[in-house]
Motif scaffolding. Structure first.
Motif, PDB file in Angstrom:
ATOM      1  N   THR A  89      65.388  25.747 -31.079  1.00 46.18           N
ATOM      2  CA  THR A  89      64.122  26.058 -31.880  1.00 46.18           C
ATOM      3  C   THR A  89      63.863  25.788 -33.287  1.00 46.18           C
ATOM      4  O   THR A  89      62.699  25.409 -33.568  1.00 46.18           O
ATOM      5  CB  THR A  89      64.174  27.840 -31.667  1.00 46.18           C
ATOM      6  N   GLN A  90      64.699  25.905 -34.069  1.00 48.27           N
ATOM      7  CA  GLN A  90      64.668  25.563 -35.528  1.00 48.27           C
ATOM      8  C   GLN A  90      64.604  24.038 -35.338  1.00 48.27           C
ATOM      9  O   GLN A  90      63.815  23.431 -36.364  1.00 48.27           O
ATOM     10  CB  GLN A  90      66.146  25.810 -36.130  1.00 48.27           C
ATOM     11  N   PHE A  91      65.298  23.121 -34.493  1.00 47.72           N
ATOM     12  CA  PHE A  91      65.065  21.512 -34.535  1.00 47.72           C
ATOM     13  C   PHE A  91      63.607  21.239 -34.220  1.00 47.72           C
ATOM     14  O   PHE A  91      62.910  20.596 -34.795  1.00 47.72           O
ATOM     15  CB  PHE A  91      66.086  21.073 -33.327  1.00 47.72           C
ATOM     16  N   LEU A  92      62.995  22.132 -33.099  1.00 46.20           N
ATOM     17  CA  LEU A  92      61.592  21.797 -32.735  1.00 46.20           C
ATOM     18  C   LEU A  92      60.702  22.156 -33.894  1.00 46.20           C
ATOM     19  O   LEU A  92      59.685  21.608 -33.843  1.00 46.20           O
ATOM     20  CB  LEU A  92      61.363  22.682 -31.481  1.00 46.20           C
ATOM     21  N   SER A  93      61.073  23.281 -34.739  1.00 48.22           N
ATOM     22  CA  SER A  93      60.089  23.454 -35.686  1.00 48.22           C
ATOM     23  C   SER A  93      59.989  22.421 -36.736  1.00 48.22           C
ATOM     24  O   SER A  93      58.982  22.386 -37.646  1.00 48.22           O
ATOM     25  CB  SER A  93      60.546  24.816 -36.421  1.00 48.22           C
ATOM     26  N   CYS A  94      61.167  21.562 -37.104  1.00 46.93           N
ATOM     27  CA  CYS A  94      60.920  20.443 -37.615  1.00 46.93           C
ATOM     28  C   CYS A  94      60.377  19.264 -37.073  1.00 46.93           C
ATOM     29  O   CYS A  94      59.753  18.443 -38.001  1.00 46.93           O
ATOM     30  CB  CYS A  94      62.404  20.137 -38.311  1.00 46.93           C
ATOM     31  N   VAL A  95      60.264  19.075 -35.924  1.00 45.77           N
ATOM     32  CA  VAL A  95      59.662  18.112 -35.255  1.00 45.77           C
ATOM     33  C   VAL A  95      58.143  18.234 -35.505  1.00 45.77           C
ATOM     34  O   VAL A  95      57.460  17.263 -35.159  1.00 45.77           O
ATOM     35  CB  VAL A  95      60.216  17.855 -33.676  1.00 45.77           C
ATOM     36  N   ARG A  96      57.663  19.520 -34.846  1.00 44.91           N
ATOM     37  CA  ARG A  96      56.223  19.849 -34.837  1.00 44.91           C
ATOM     38  C   ARG A  96      55.229  19.341 -35.833  1.00 44.91           C
ATOM     39  O   ARG A  96      54.235  18.610 -35.570  1.00 44.91           O
ATOM     40  CB  ARG A  96      56.147  21.295 -34.667  1.00 44.91           C
ATOM     41  N   PRO A  97      55.564  19.549 -37.313  1.00 42.38           N
ATOM     42  CA  PRO A  97      54.800  18.917 -38.173  1.00 42.38           C
ATOM     43  C   PRO A  97      54.501  17.342 -38.162  1.00 42.38           C
ATOM     44  O   PRO A  97      53.866  16.869 -38.736  1.00 42.38           O
ATOM     45  CB  PRO A  97      55.404  19.342 -39.402  1.00 42.38           C
ATOM     46  N   LEU A  98      55.469  16.822 -37.400  1.00 47.39           N
ATOM     47  CA  LEU A  98      55.528  15.230 -37.522  1.00 47.39           C
ATOM     48  C   LEU A  98      54.609  14.739 -36.460  1.00 47.39           C
ATOM     49  O   LEU A  98      54.487  13.416 -36.357  1.00 47.39           O
ATOM     50  CB  LEU A  98      56.956  14.702 -37.436  1.00 47.39           C
ATOM     51  N   LEU A  99      54.292  15.455 -35.433  1.00 45.50           N
ATOM     52  CA  LEU A  99      53.592  15.100 -34.354  1.00 45.50           C
ATOM     53  C   LEU A  99      52.045  14.379 -34.574  1.00 45.50           C
ATOM     54  O   LEU A  99      51.717  13.374 -34.020  1.00 45.50           O
ATOM     55  CB  LEU A  99      53.486  16.100 -33.267  1.00 45.50           C
ATOM     56  N   PRO A 100      51.243  14.805 -35.633  1.00 41.99           N
ATOM     57  CA  PRO A 100      50.263  14.172 -35.584  1.00 41.99           C
ATOM     58  C   PRO A 100      50.098  12.788 -36.143  1.00 41.99           C
ATOM     59  O   PRO A 100      49.567  11.876 -35.771  1.00 41.99           O
ATOM     60  CB  PRO A 100      49.715  15.286 -36.764  1.00 41.99           C
ATOM     61  N   SER A 101      51.095  12.636 -37.213  1.00 41.38           N
ATOM     62  CA  SER A 101      51.280  11.205 -37.692  1.00 41.38           C
ATOM     63  C   SER A 101      51.996  10.348 -36.572  1.00 41.38           C
ATOM     64  O   SER A 101      51.745   8.953 -36.658  1.00 41.38           O
ATOM     65  CB  SER A 101      52.270  11.386 -38.788  1.00 41.38           C
ATOM     66  N   LEU A 102      52.741  10.875 -35.744  1.00 39.33           N
ATOM     67  CA  LEU A 102      53.547  10.210 -34.719  1.00 39.33           C
ATOM     68  C   LEU A 102      52.269   9.757 -33.545  1.00 39.33           C
ATOM     69  O   LEU A 102      52.516   8.644 -32.998  1.00 39.33           O
ATOM     70  CB  LEU A 102      54.294  10.897 -33.962  1.00 39.33           C
ATOM     71  N   ARG A 103      51.499  10.382 -33.482  1.00 34.77           N
ATOM     72  CA  ARG A 103      50.249  10.125 -32.420  1.00 34.77           C
ATOM     73  C   ARG A 103      49.292   8.820 -32.851  1.00 34.77           C
ATOM     74  O   ARG A 103      48.530   8.427 -31.986  1.00 34.77           O
ATOM     75  CB  ARG A 103      49.429  11.094 -32.001  1.00 34.77           C
ATOM     76  N   ALA A 104      49.603   8.398 -34.251  1.00 40.58           N
ATOM     77  CA  ALA A 104      48.842   7.296 -34.862  1.00 40.58           C
ATOM     78  C   ALA A 104      48.936   6.205 -34.300  1.00 40.58           C
ATOM     79  O   ALA A 104      48.087   5.233 -34.405  1.00 40.58           O
ATOM     80  CB  ALA A 104      49.059   7.068 -36.534  1.00 40.58           C
ATOM     81  N   ASN A 105      49.932   5.707 -33.573  1.00 46.77           N
ATOM     82  CA  ASN A 105      50.233   4.456 -33.079  1.00 46.77           C
ATOM     83  C   ASN A 105      50.719   4.732 -31.496  1.00 46.77           C
ATOM     84  O   ASN A 105      50.973   5.779 -31.081  1.00 46.77           O
ATOM     85  CB  ASN A 105      51.189   3.588 -33.622  1.00 46.77           C
ATOM     86  N   GLY A 106      50.327   3.582 -30.794  1.00 50.19           N
ATOM     87  CA  GLY A 106      50.832   3.675 -29.080  1.00 50.19           C
ATOM     88  C   GLY A 106      52.146   4.095 -28.850  1.00 50.19           C
ATOM     89  O   GLY A 106      52.380   5.202 -28.090  1.00 50.19           O
ATOM     90  N   GLN A 107      53.449   3.579 -29.368  1.00 47.62           N
ATOM     91  CA  GLN A 107      54.577   4.062 -29.274  1.00 47.62           C
ATOM     92  C   GLN A 107      54.879   5.453 -29.609  1.00 47.62           C
ATOM     93  O   GLN A 107      55.422   6.301 -28.864  1.00 47.62           O
ATOM     94  CB  GLN A 107      55.653   3.206 -29.793  1.00 47.62           C
ATOM     95  N   GLY A 108      54.221   5.912 -30.815  1.00 47.42           N
ATOM     96  CA  GLY A 108      54.524   7.138 -31.096  1.00 47.42           C
ATOM     97  C   GLY A 108      53.783   8.142 -30.405  1.00 47.42           C
ATOM     98  O   GLY A 108      54.303   9.195 -30.166  1.00 47.42           O
ATOM     99  N   ARG A 109      52.576   7.695 -29.977  1.00 48.96           N
ATOM    100  CA  ARG A 109      51.813   8.630 -28.884  1.00 48.96           C
ATOM    101  C   ARG A 109      52.731   8.996 -27.697  1.00 48.96           C
ATOM    102  O   ARG A 109      52.759  10.008 -27.350  1.00 48.96           O
ATOM    103  CB  ARG A 109      50.594   8.102 -28.680  1.00 48.96           C
ATOM    104  N   ARG A 110      53.139   7.918 -27.125  1.00 45.97           N
ATOM    105  CA  ARG A 110      54.062   8.081 -25.865  1.00 45.97           C
ATOM    106  C   ARG A 110      55.293   9.287 -26.110  1.00 45.97           C
ATOM    107  O   ARG A 110      55.509   9.898 -25.233  1.00 45.97           O
ATOM    108  CB  ARG A 110      54.715   6.785 -25.346  1.00 45.97           C
ATOM    109  N   ILE A 111      55.857   8.856 -27.431  1.00 43.70           N
ATOM    110  CA  ILE A 111      57.064   9.791 -27.706  1.00 43.70           C
ATOM    111  C   ILE A 111      56.526  11.173 -27.963  1.00 43.70           C
ATOM    112  O   ILE A 111      57.247  12.328 -27.498  1.00 43.70           O
ATOM    113  CB  ILE A 111      57.696   9.348 -28.731  1.00 43.70           C
ATOM    114  N   ALA A 112      55.296  11.226 -28.487  1.00 47.71           N
ATOM    115  CA  ALA A 112      54.859  12.786 -28.873  1.00 47.71           C
ATOM    116  C   ALA A 112      54.485  13.299 -27.355  1.00 47.71           C
ATOM    117  O   ALA A 112      54.946  14.403 -27.252  1.00 47.71           O
ATOM    118  CB  ALA A 112      53.614  12.728 -29.650  1.00 47.71           C
ATOM    119  N   GLN A 113      53.737  12.749 -26.317  1.00 39.11           N
ATOM    120  CA  GLN A 113      53.368  13.199 -25.230  1.00 39.11           C
ATOM    121  C   GLN A 113      54.666  13.524 -24.559  1.00 39.11           C
ATOM    122  O   GLN A 113      54.745  14.505 -23.878  1.00 39.11           O
ATOM    123  CB  GLN A 113      52.787  12.065 -24.465  1.00 39.11           C
TER     124      GLN A 113
END
Length: 503
Positions: free
Chosen positions: A456-480
């Protein structure tokens, strides 16, 4: 152009005018291309468009009739036209006619007829006509026959000849050359199978005199292997006397390596094994890195008893980075680990662990480190984790070392796994890892092995990074992919902020 009834071209070749003076001469003399100008005449021969031996000038354009044979100029022009017509009918790339632009074949040298005179050309003209190439099928057949003749000539001995040699007992002085021939080598092996003591002794004596050379021969090595299987302990000693000084050289040879492996097989249960070990001991590292020599070391590990492996383990442990970073050497290190036990394995594994930071970044060395991790030796795994800890951000973004980081996360003890996860969850490197082509797999592996409540603590660190991760195609697939596997990333649950993970 087609040929008419009289054997001459039906259409014009050089235009409506007669052929230029120098064309026929250049064609007959074998000069590349179509040129004009005089060509040096043969001794006692008249030259069209030039000068007769007596000094009288000859006209190259004298006469206009196609079938006339009254002078040298007309005959030469006729020969040139015939030759050019056939060349245009059968073009070969690389030669072009200066008049029409058609591709011409390269003229062949004139074949001499009876008395040394040139053969007559097509339709009775004296100009040389290039012979037609054979059909493709005929060419293939001709080439096949020629190569077969050459192969037969290289083969040396024929079966009938060999039978005569052995029937007359004249083979003793030719054993070396017979052994290098395919048919001869087979016949020598047949003679060994027949068991005639005198023949066997003769063959053994001759092979012994040329042992190093024959062990490296494409055919002779098979005869050497056959003899080794039949040798007594005393005869094996004679063989070692001859080849021990060149054993490393033989082992580095493609054919010689096979003969040395056979020698290892037949010597392993004899008192001569220490002598063979001593011949190889100083060259273990060079043999492990050779495409042929590494098979010799592997055979030593397979055939020799465990107590005889120590010389290999010591050499590999002393140069473990050099050996494990090599295409062939990395396989030898893994075979050494399999063959080792007790102190021998401790020496090998300890050397690998101490150099693991270097090896994990190598295209071949990383497989050796992963192999050690797969032994499930907690002490060795802890040593490897200690060497890479603090550098996970860099190692996770490299092609080879990222595989080792994942393996460590899967196989290390829980306490060390948590330490690694907290280092990967550091906000200063987590964003780069998620966007990296290799680092994102390490993060996914870390999430897969993280237990609660650390997940849970690890995911809380990942969550704020998802918007910037969706900015490109590869990052969008990882976020999904992450949101699909961990729905709490979409709901915003999980509690804690960016700094909630203890680093």
């Amino acid at each position: 152009p087609l040929l008419g009834a009289a054997g001459y071209p039906t259409g014009p070749v050089f235009g409506e005018a007669a052929a230029p003076a120098g064309v026929a001469s250049a064609w007959q003399a074998g000069v590349s291309g179509v040129t004009s100008g005089p060509v040096a005449p043969r001794a006692g021969e008249q030259q069209p468009g030039g000068q007769a031996p007596g000094g009288e000038a000859i006209s190259a354009t004298k006469g206009t009739g196609r079938g006339g044979r009254g002078d040298a100029g007309q005959r030469s022009a006729c020969g040139a036209r015939d030759s050019t017509a056939l060349a245009q009918a059968n073009p070969v790339p690389g030669r072009r006619s200066g008049a029409s632009g058609a591709t011409l074949s390269t003229p062949a040298p004139q074949a001499a007829g009876p008395g040394g005179a040139p053969r007559s050309g097509l339709g009775g003209c004296d100009g040389w006509v290039e012979p037609q190439p054979p059909p493709p099928q005929q060419q293939v057949a001709t080439q096949g026959a020629g190569s077969g003749d050459r192969k037969q000539q290289r083969g040396g001995y024929k079966i009938s000849h060999l039978e005569e040699i052995f029937a007359s007992n004249a083979f003793a002085s030719s054993v070396q050359s017979i052994a290098k021939d395919q048919a001869g080598c087979r016949m020598l092996q047949q003679k060994l199978d027949e068991g005639n003591a005198d023949v066997v002794a003769t063959i053994f004596g001759e092979v012994l005199n040329h042992g190093v050379e024959l062990m490296m021969d494409p055919f002779g090595n098979y005869l050497c292997q056959k003899l080794m299987e039949m040798c007594s302990v005393q005869q094996l000693q004679l063989i070692l006397d001859k080849v021990c000084g060149s054993l490393v050289k033989i082992s580095l040879n493609m054919h010689g390596a096979r003969a040395v492996q056979k020698l290892i097989d037949v010597v392993r249960n004899t008192p001569h094994m220490p002598r063979l070990v001593a011949a190889l001991e100083g060259s273990v590292v060079s043999l492990t890195k050779d495409p042929n020599g590494n098979h010799v070391i592997q055979r030593c590990l397979e055939a020799f008893p465990a107590e005889a492996h120590a010389f290999i383990f010591r050499a590999v442990a002393c140069d473990v980075v050099d050996v494990a970073s090599h295409r062939h050497g990395c396989r030898i290190v893994q075979r050494c680990i399999d063959a080792s036990a007790g102190e021998g394995r401790a020496v090998l594994v300890g050397a690998i662990c101490r150099n693991s930071l270097t090896l994990v970044q190598d295209p071949f060395g990383n497989y050796v480190v992963q192999y050690v991790l797969g032994l499930n030796d907690n002490k060795a795994n802890s040593e490897i984790v200690r060497c890479i800890r603090g550098r996970l951000g860099v190692l996770s973004r490299q092609k080879f070392s990222s595989n080792v980081v994942e393996k460590c996360l899967e196989l290390c003890i829980p306490e060390e796994r948590i330490v690694m996860i907290r280092e990967l969850a550091d906000p200063r490197i987590l964003g780069e890892l998620l966007r990296d082509v290799y680092g994102n797999y390490v993060v996914q592996c870390a999430l897969a092995v993280t237990p609660e409540p650390d997940l849970t603590q690890f995911l809380s660190c990942v969550r704020p990074l998802l918007p910037s991760l969706r900015a490109n195609g590869q990052g969008r697939r990882i976020a999904q992919k992450l949101e699909k596997k961990y729905p709490q990333l979409r709901s915003g649950g999980g509690g804690g902020g960016r700094g909630s993970v203890r680093v």
